[in-house]
Design an enzyme around this catalytic site. Sequence first.
Site, PDB file in Angstrom:
ATOM      1  N   HIS A 129     -14.873 -10.650  37.865  1.00 57.93           N
ATOM      2  CA  HIS A 129     -15.288  -9.254  37.724  1.00 57.93           C
ATOM      3  C   HIS A 129     -16.479  -9.142  36.769  1.00 57.93           C
ATOM      4  CE1 HIS A 129     -10.848  -8.812  38.632  1.00 57.93           C
ATOM      5  NE2 HIS A 129     -11.386  -8.084  39.587  1.00 57.93           N
ATOM      6  N   LYS A 179     -11.227 -17.633  40.802  1.00 57.34           N
ATOM      7  CA  LYS A 179     -10.690 -16.648  39.859  1.00 57.34           C
ATOM      8  C   LYS A 179     -10.021 -15.514  40.631  1.00 57.34           C
ATOM      9  CE  LYS A 179     -12.608 -18.048  35.794  1.00 57.34           C
ATOM     10  NZ  LYS A 179     -11.963 -18.152  34.485  1.00 57.34           N
TER      11      LYS A 179
END
Length: 282
Positions: free
Chosen positions: A36, A183
């Site tokens: 992110h 991730k």
Amino acid sequence: MLVKEIKLLRNIIKDWRKHGYSIGLVTTMGFLHEGHQSLIKKAVKENDKVVVSVFVNPTQFGPNEDFNSYPRDIDKDFKYCMDSGATVVFNPSPEEMYLKGNCTTINVSGLTDFLCGAKRPVHFGGVCLVVSKFLNIVTPDKAYFGEKDAQQLAVIKRMVKDLNIDTEIIGCPIIRENDGLAKSSRNTYLSEEERKSALILNKSLSLAKEELVKGNLNPENIKELITAKINSEHLAKIDYVEIVDSETLQPVKQIEHSILVAIAVFIGKTRLIDNFTFELNI
């Protein structure tokens, strides 16, 4: 700045527009990680103002999926966003985002027939609805999405094109752990043993990539190699292994141009996805 009301965010956006600021948007479900962060930092680099939405969207979860258990930590996420350069964190409630009696749906047919769309039939309808809402509220110049969710990226690009939404959709590379695991917020579900087993996703894709580079262009053979590799890990259970056209997301019978090699695998009870694209240079 943390904002929870649509009206307040729209007033902030209006003020930014008066000053001629460019606006970037990053949509997330929270429990943020370096993947992110890479989206946020790219948005910060390319825009004057950046809005990060943190919203666990109920409409994209099907029955018996992990909506209630999905990890949440808005205090940590807010600090993470601010430290990464975001201007506003938008954290609405489900009641704020969805009016009682909401009956509008968005279906991007064709692109959602395979991969995660086939396995999670309500998922992309919910994704398209909430993303269209965020695009409508924020009216960003650019919106950033990770390539780990390759099907989501393709679906959103198509939706934006079909609905004439004036936002550029930008895909950003997959961010991985040092050992190759993509991730994901769902990685937190994994036990220590499962975490080691999860490496089989990247290992199987690396094997497939090596074969493609060598000139093995038989999609069924590549899928068999991936399947055998994943099945060698006793904690892994395959949800799907697919090779599709990278634009249409339709399965290919022979590899002639750009393809997406995509997998979804359960490690214990945790469903993980990964992929890569391969461009055939003729």
